[in-house]
Write an enzyme that holds these catalytic residues in place. Structure first.
Site, short mmCIF file in Angstrom:
data_model
loop_
_atom_site.label_atom_id
_atom_site.label_comp_id
_atom_site.label_asym_id
_atom_site.label_seq_id
_atom_site.Cartn_x
_atom_site.Cartn_y
_atom_site.Cartn_z
N ASP A 1 -22.87 9.87 -10.24
CA ASP A 1 -23.42 8.59 -9.78
C ASP A 1 -22.58 8.06 -8.62
O ASP A 1 -21.42 8.45 -8.46
CB ASP A 1 -23.47 7.58 -10.92
N GLY B 1 -23.97 11.99 -15.79
CA GLY B 1 -24.04 12.87 -14.62
C GLY B 1 -23.40 12.17 -13.42
O GLY B 1 -22.75 11.13 -13.56
N ASP C 1 1.07 4.17 -2.96
CA ASP C 1 0.75 5.57 -2.68
C ASP C 1 1.92 6.48 -3.03
O ASP C 1 1.74 7.50 -3.70
CB ASP C 1 0.40 5.75 -1.19
N GLU D 1 0.84 -1.20 0.00
CA GLU D 1 0.00 0.00 0.00
C GLU D 1 0.88 1.25 0.00
O GLU D 1 0.66 2.19 -0.77
CB GLU D 1 -0.91 -0.01 1.24
N SER E 1 -7.34 2.38 -3.69
CA SER E 1 -6.04 2.80 -3.16
C SER E 1 -5.14 3.39 -4.22
O SER E 1 -4.27 4.19 -3.91
CB SER E 1 -5.30 1.58 -2.60
N ASP F 1 -17.24 12.30 -18.00
CA ASP F 1 -18.33 11.56 -17.37
C ASP F 1 -18.18 10.07 -17.70
O ASP F 1 -17.99 9.71 -18.86
CB ASP F 1 -19.67 12.10 -17.91
#
Ligand SMILES: *[C@@H]1O[C@H](CO)[C@@H](O)[C@H](O)[C@H]1NC(C)=O
Ligand SMILES: *[C@@H]1O[C@H](CO)[C@@H](O)[C@H](O)[C@H]1NC(C)=O
Ligand SMILES: *[C@@H]1O[C@H](CO)[C@@H](O)[C@H](O)[C@H]1NC(C)=O
Ligand SMILES: *[C@@H]1O[C@H](CO)[C@@H](O)[C@H](O)[C@H]1NC(C)=O
Ligand SMILES: *[C@@H]1O[C@H](CO)[C@@H](O)[C@H](O)[C@H]1NC(C)=O
Ligand SMILES: *[C@@H]1O[C@H](CO)[C@@H](O)[C@H](O)[C@H]1NC(C)=O
Length: 595
Positions: free
Chosen positions: A570, A568, A301, A297, A504, A546
């Site tokens: 969601d 749009g 990152d 992780e 992540s 979108d």
């Protein structure tokens, strides 16, 4: 800075008030430990173990403060961009002085004042489990997580004097069982060296600098820069702009893996490195010096956060959550409280922070979630954008709730906090679509903030499948806000090329885009964005592609459940994925005559 409580109260006459503390009354109580935790029958808590008990005094003026955070974050408001300093925040929120006096009396009556200190609105008792038991008239017990095998010391109920109930909102660690986990799944480890990783399959596969065949299956920094249109933008290293990645749970970011990653995938950033800040006993051990650590992780990152935001100075915050002793169980895993109080004590906080950890909302006690969210609001007030991965189980792979008989989608905290920006995940590039694991939904703890009203109403009335609305709270804060790629990111782990997936990956990716936009703003004499959502839900939405294909997974107990990506906003991909060029124009006002 730490101040001992005894010193803080020199001169305060308290003796005559001792009697007024009142009788002990139950402050918090759970019937049973929340699943999957169970009491460990043969467990025994060592009461001599050192233990850090945090007592939070209720802030004053919370509603006015929240309004102020919205005001400084809302375009067109006269206060837009006028972020608050540390002392301005503290001045508005300062708990009632009477609360400090009463807690002081309480600690003194147990001879614990000398072990206590004041940290902003917190009083921190650094004593033993036995001290906490005495103060709270309770007993800590051992509980086991039946899914992970983790053992922790917690209590199901505790008491405090009646007169303190009005002044304190949480005491921790007590009844909170969950700990956040990384939103990442490993797809391939030790992946064999991948010759085609940078070069295109054929020149005709390159469109606008994007290798559509390669980036359709696996992701590199070049894929992201071309797809989101910031290949040619260069931020500044020297204008004060910064980005930070938060790490918890002994996840350690590796310097040598980053160096290999940059040389391989981001040669323009070759040789750059990150700075580490250690919080609450956190470490950042390097595998080369100390054997096997969890690095997946943290490496994801830092490698994407740094490479994409290059040349923005980058910090890795490693927050520890255990006592120094090698105890067989956890006593002190309160990572958000430690991390956020540390940040808030800084005079300058990095303008962008990405957090790729989270937890099922209902497993976090509601008062605790509100306290943590208020800390995020304070970070927002300071002019900081916080990005949180939206979770990797769609609307919740296992419908569950605090009521074992009730089927409910399971929203993820802290994405449900209205003062953070939640990031969902997409994959593929032609077209880019929602990935089924992309977390999203509606909070049961936080009502929908005003900035979401229009778009979320439209989603609910025009797109939500009425067959499933009973599984979620249509009045709650909805998330994610936006999204970014999240599948098969190439990265280097212990020297090997591997691939990882998860929201992540999406959070640091989106965070890096905003860090570069901030760099552009600062260089143009504008303040950094700060809390992004009011801007996103008014101006920023148009700067996104979108996402209208793909569906988030639902819970396994309810066939067909889950949210679909639609035109749009969601609750799978939010407004979609960033288009840097358009965001840059909107951000610096080049589009002002269009609206
Ligand atoms: C990208 O992947 C999707 C799903 O596998 C596929 O439908 C599409 O044709 C691919 N596009 C390219 C250019 O390979
Ligand atoms: C990266 O830097 C290292 C040492 O600083 C150098 O040996 C290597 O050739 C560089 N690689 C690239 C791709 O620039
Ligand atoms: C290696 O790990 C051990 C145990 O966690 C620790 O005591 C030691 O200080 C570490 N060594 C280095 C060089 O970080
Ligand atoms: C899912 O929920 C069921 C009951 O609602 C429970 O028995 C099971 O352990 C849960 N599984 C996971 C992985 O949480
Ligand atoms: C739904 O959300 C609202 C607003 O946050 C909250 O007050 C209410 O308790 C929630 N309902 C359930 C069933 O959790
Ligand atoms: C859900 O679908 C599976 C097969 O796809 C079927 O066996 C099961 O009966 C369905 N359950 C419900 C509640 O409809």
């Amino acid at each position: 800075m730490k101040l001992t409580l005894a010193a803080f109260f020199i001169g305060t006459a308290v003796a005559d008030q001792l009697a007024s503390l009142g009788k002990y009354q139950v402050f918090e109580k759970l019937a049973v430990a929340p699943a999957p935790w169970i009491a460990k029958k043969d467990g025994h808590v060592d009461t001599d173990l050192s233990f850090k008990l945090r007592i939070h005094l209720k802030n004053q003026n919370i509603a006015a403060f929240h309004q102020k955070v919205f005001d400084v974050s809302t375009p067109n408001h006269v206060l837009y961009g006028r972020h608050l300093s540390r002392s301005e925040v503290n001045k508005i929120l300062a708990p009632s002085p009477k609360g400090f006096v009463l807690v002081q009396e309480w600690l003194e009556s147990h001879n614990l004042a000398q072990k206590s200190s004041v940290q902003n609105d917190w009083i921190v008792l650094e004593g033993t489990i036995g001290d906490a038991e005495k103060l709270l008239q309770t007993q800590y017990e051992l509980f086991e997580n039946t899914e992970t095998g983790k053992v922790t010391a917690r209590t199901l109920a505790y008491n405090i004097p009646a007169s303190l109930h009005d002044y304190i909102d949480i005491i921790a660690p007590t009844t909170k069982f969950s700990t956040p986990s990384p939103h990442m799944s490993t797809i391939v480890k030790d992946y064999p060296a991948f010759d085609t990783k940078i070069s295109a399959s054929s020149p005709s596969d390159i469109h606008d600098g994007l290798d559509v065949v390669a980036c359709n299956t696996t992701i590199t920094p070049n894929c992201i820069k071309a797809l989101y249109k910031f290949k040619h933008f260069r931020g500044s290293r020297r204008n004060g702009n910064e980005i930070a990645l938060a790490g918890f749970l002994e996840e350690y970011a590796q310097h040598d893996d980053l160096a290999t990653f940059l040389a391989t995938y981001a040669p323009e950033a070759n040789g750059s490195d990150f700075k580490t800040e250690l919080i609450n006993g956190g470490k950042n051990l390097q595998v080369s010096v100390n054997g096997t650590q969890n690095t997946g992780e943290a490496n994801l990152d830092i490698q994407y956060g740094l490479a994409l935001a290059y040349p923005t100075p980058t910090t890795y915050y490693s927050t520890g959550g255990r006592p120094p002793e090698n105890t067989p169980y956890e006593v002190d895993n309160e990572p958000y409280l430690e991390f956020l109080t540390y940040l808030l004590a800084l005079d300058k906080i990095p303008q962008v922070i990405s957090i790729s950890y989270g937890d099922t909302e209902w497993t976090v006690p509601e008062k605790y979630a509100h306290t943590v969210c208020n800390l995020f609001a304070q970070v927002a007030a300071r002019g900081v954008s916080v990005f949180i991965s939206s979770g990797d189980s769609g609307s919740g792979s296992n419908c569950s709730s605090i009521d074992p008989g009730k089927l409910q989608y399971t929203p993820d905290f802290p994405s449900t906090c209205p003062f953070v920006t939640s990031v969902g995940a997409t994959f593929h590039v032609v077209p880019e679509v929602a990935v089924p694991f992309s977390g999203g939904g509606f909070s049961n703890y936080f009502p929908r903030p005003e900035y979401q009203d229009g778009v979320v109403d439209e989603y609910l009335s025009e797109h939500a499948d009425p067959a499933f609305t009973k599984y979620y709270n249509t009045t709650g804060r909805a998330y994610p806000d936006i999204s970014a790629q999240g599948v098969r990111f190439h990265l280097i782990v212990t020297g090997q090329d591997g691939q990882e997936s998860g929201t992540s990956a999406s959070a640091p990716t989106y965070a890096a885009v905003v860090a570069l936009l901030n760099s552009d703003r600062i260089s143009n004499g504008l303040p950094p964005f700060g809390f992004l959502n009011p801007w996103l839900y008014s101006r920023g939405a148009d700067g996104h592609t979108d996402i209208v294909g793909g569906k988030g997974s639902g819970c396994r107990q309810v066939n067909g459940s889950g949210f679909a990506a639609v035109s749009g906003w969601d609750p799978v991909t939010g407004f979609g994925t960033p288009n840097f060029k358009e965001l840059q124009d909107i951000s610096t006002g080049d589009d002002s005559d269009e609206s």
